[in-house]
Enzyme design. Structure first.
Site, PDB file in Angstrom:
ATOM      1  N   ARG A  23      29.163  -5.956  51.676  1.00  0.00           N
ATOM      2  CA  ARG A  23      30.480  -5.326  51.493  1.00  0.00           C
ATOM      3  C   ARG A  23      30.896  -4.500  52.704  1.00  0.00           C
ATOM      4  O   ARG A  23      32.061  -4.191  52.884  1.00  0.00           O
ATOM      5  CB  ARG A  23      30.466  -4.401  50.270  1.00  0.00           C
ATOM      6  CG  ARG A  23      30.123  -5.099  48.981  1.00  0.00           C
ATOM      7  CD  ARG A  23      29.836  -4.092  47.893  1.00  0.00           C
ATOM      8  NE  ARG A  23      28.631  -3.324  48.261  1.00  0.00           N
ATOM      9  CZ  ARG A  23      28.242  -2.220  47.643  1.00  0.00           C
ATOM     10  NH1 ARG A  23      28.922  -1.738  46.639  1.00  0.00           N
ATOM     11  NH2 ARG A  23      27.140  -1.600  48.027  1.00  0.00           N
ATOM     12  N   ASN A  48      42.072  18.576  61.331  1.00  0.00           N
ATOM     13  CA  ASN A  48      43.198  18.151  62.158  1.00  0.00           C
ATOM     14  C   ASN A  48      43.012  16.700  62.579  1.00  0.00           C
ATOM     15  O   ASN A  48      41.893  16.207  62.646  1.00  0.00           O
ATOM     16  CB  ASN A  48      43.290  19.006  63.427  1.00  0.00           C
ATOM     17  CG  ASN A  48      43.425  20.482  63.137  1.00  0.00           C
ATOM     18  OD1 ASN A  48      44.121  20.883  62.215  1.00  0.00           O
ATOM     19  ND2 ASN A  48      42.738  21.298  63.905  1.00  0.00           N
ATOM     20  N   HIS A  62      41.430  22.291  75.888  1.00  0.00           N
ATOM     21  CA  HIS A  62      41.931  23.355  75.035  1.00  0.00           C
ATOM     22  C   HIS A  62      40.812  24.208  74.452  1.00  0.00           C
ATOM     23  O   HIS A  62      39.709  23.721  74.217  1.00  0.00           O
ATOM     24  CB  HIS A  62      42.738  22.762  73.876  1.00  0.00           C
ATOM     25  CG  HIS A  62      43.883  21.920  74.326  1.00  0.00           C
ATOM     26  ND1 HIS A  62      44.299  20.821  73.611  1.00  0.00           N
ATOM     27  CD2 HIS A  62      44.695  21.992  75.403  1.00  0.00           C
ATOM     28  CE1 HIS A  62      45.332  20.265  74.234  1.00  0.00           C
ATOM     29  NE2 HIS A  62      45.575  20.947  75.329  1.00  0.00           N
ATOM     30  N   LYS A  72      34.005  22.981  66.590  1.00  0.00           N
ATOM     31  CA  LYS A  72      34.698  21.747  66.232  1.00  0.00           C
ATOM     32  C   LYS A  72      33.682  20.647  65.934  1.00  0.00           C
ATOM     33  O   LYS A  72      32.634  20.580  66.582  1.00  0.00           O
ATOM     34  CB  LYS A  72      35.591  21.250  67.379  1.00  0.00           C
ATOM     35  CG  LYS A  72      36.796  22.089  67.660  1.00  0.00           C
ATOM     36  CD  LYS A  72      37.633  21.465  68.772  1.00  0.00           C
ATOM     37  CE  LYS A  72      38.855  22.299  69.080  1.00  0.00           C
ATOM     38  NZ  LYS A  72      39.641  21.718  70.194  1.00  0.00           N
ATOM     39  N   TYR A 132      39.240  15.977  63.489  1.00  0.00           N
ATOM     40  CA  TYR A 132      38.250  17.011  63.718  1.00  0.00           C
ATOM     41  C   TYR A 132      38.412  18.166  62.749  1.00  0.00           C
ATOM     42  O   TYR A 132      39.492  18.486  62.286  1.00  0.00           O
ATOM     43  CB  TYR A 132      38.268  17.494  65.169  1.00  0.00           C
ATOM     44  CG  TYR A 132      39.596  17.987  65.698  1.00  0.00           C
ATOM     45  CD1 TYR A 132      39.859  19.348  65.793  1.00  0.00           C
ATOM     46  CD2 TYR A 132      40.568  17.093  66.132  1.00  0.00           C
ATOM     47  CE1 TYR A 132      41.072  19.804  66.295  1.00  0.00           C
ATOM     48  CE2 TYR A 132      41.779  17.543  66.633  1.00  0.00           C
ATOM     49  CZ  TYR A 132      42.020  18.900  66.717  1.00  0.00           C
ATOM     50  OH  TYR A 132      43.223  19.348  67.204  1.00  0.00           O
ATOM     51  N   GLU A 143      45.649  30.598  71.913  1.00  0.00           N
ATOM     52  CA  GLU A 143      45.430  29.248  72.408  1.00  0.00           C
ATOM     53  C   GLU A 143      45.454  29.295  73.932  1.00  0.00           C
ATOM     54  O   GLU A 143      46.313  29.936  74.537  1.00  0.00           O
ATOM     55  CB  GLU A 143      46.548  28.360  71.878  1.00  0.00           C
ATOM     56  CG  GLU A 143      46.522  26.962  72.398  1.00  0.00           C
ATOM     57  CD  GLU A 143      47.724  26.172  71.923  1.00  0.00           C
ATOM     58  OE1 GLU A 143      47.563  24.958  71.784  1.00  0.00           O
ATOM     59  OE2 GLU A 143      48.804  26.749  71.727  1.00  0.00           O
ATOM     60  N   ASP A 168      49.812  20.742  79.213  1.00  0.00           N
ATOM     61  CA  ASP A 168      48.499  20.411  79.757  1.00  0.00           C
ATOM     62  C   ASP A 168      48.512  20.236  81.274  1.00  0.00           C
ATOM     63  O   ASP A 168      47.521  20.525  81.935  1.00  0.00           O
ATOM     64  CB  ASP A 168      47.941  19.148  79.098  1.00  0.00           C
ATOM     65  CG  ASP A 168      47.427  19.405  77.691  1.00  0.00           C
ATOM     66  OD1 ASP A 168      47.345  20.571  77.277  1.00  0.00           O
ATOM     67  OD2 ASP A 168      47.112  18.418  77.001  1.00  0.00           O
TER      68      ASP A 168
END
Length: 176
Positions: A23, A48, A62, A72, A132, A143, A168
């Site tokens: 399967r 996220n 980041h 993370k 994540y 940030e 960025d």
């Protein structure tokens, strides 16, 4: 799950152990008890995902700071990514070093990123997705980022002209 600590203390590559039959397969991607055995944070407060339409999209590098630092747990759910983590812990013997790991929907590999790291990725296929978990809520104002081609860190990306957001590409050069 198979946990392999990287050269960056506290950062792990986690491979799943597939149990399959005609399967398909089943595998665990997270277990709080196993995380505890490896002294990894298992408290995640937010999940996220990022969909990226085009190959060669680069997001990063980041991080959050000033009490909002995050752990993370990253995986690729569709397509393929080159995931990059950079040690920005000033007191770390590996400060300024990075690793890159190819994570794909086929290999189902995950990257565990401890606090004190910047994170980014490059899509290797069109329509790639990353999912994540994070240990802290997104906190506007805390940030931060490091430019993908910052000359201090010299990350070896396999691309010269990635698709980038304005944010960025506009991060200033890192200064000690």
């Amino acid at each position: 799950m198979i946990y392999t600590e990287t050269k960056l203390k506290g950062a792990y590559i986690i491979d799943i152990e597939k149990r399959g039959d005609n399967r398909g397969f089943f595998a665990r991607t997270f277990c709080a008890n196993e995380f505890k055995k490896h002294n990894l944070n298992s408290k995640f407060v937010q999940g996220n995902m990022s969909h990226n339409a085009n190959k060669n999209t680069l997001r990063g590098m980041h991080y959050q700071s000033d009490g909002a630092e995050e752990v993370k747990l990253v995986r690729c759910t569709k397509g393929a990514l080159l995931d990059v983590i950079l040690d920005i812990r000033k007191d770390s013997p590996t400060f300024g070093q990075y690793i890159s790991v190819e994570i794909t929907e086929e290999n189902a590999r995950q990257v565990y990123i401890p606090k004190g790291f910047a994170h980014g990725f490059l899509t290797l296929k069109n329509n790639s997705e990353i999912a994540y978990l994070v240990s802290e809520f997104y906190t506007p104002g805390k940030e931060n980022g490091i430019r993908w081609d910052d000359p201090f860190f010299k990350i070896d990306w396999p691309i010269i002209n990635p698709i980038l957001s304005d944010k960025d590409q506009d991060y200033p050069d890192y200064t000690k």
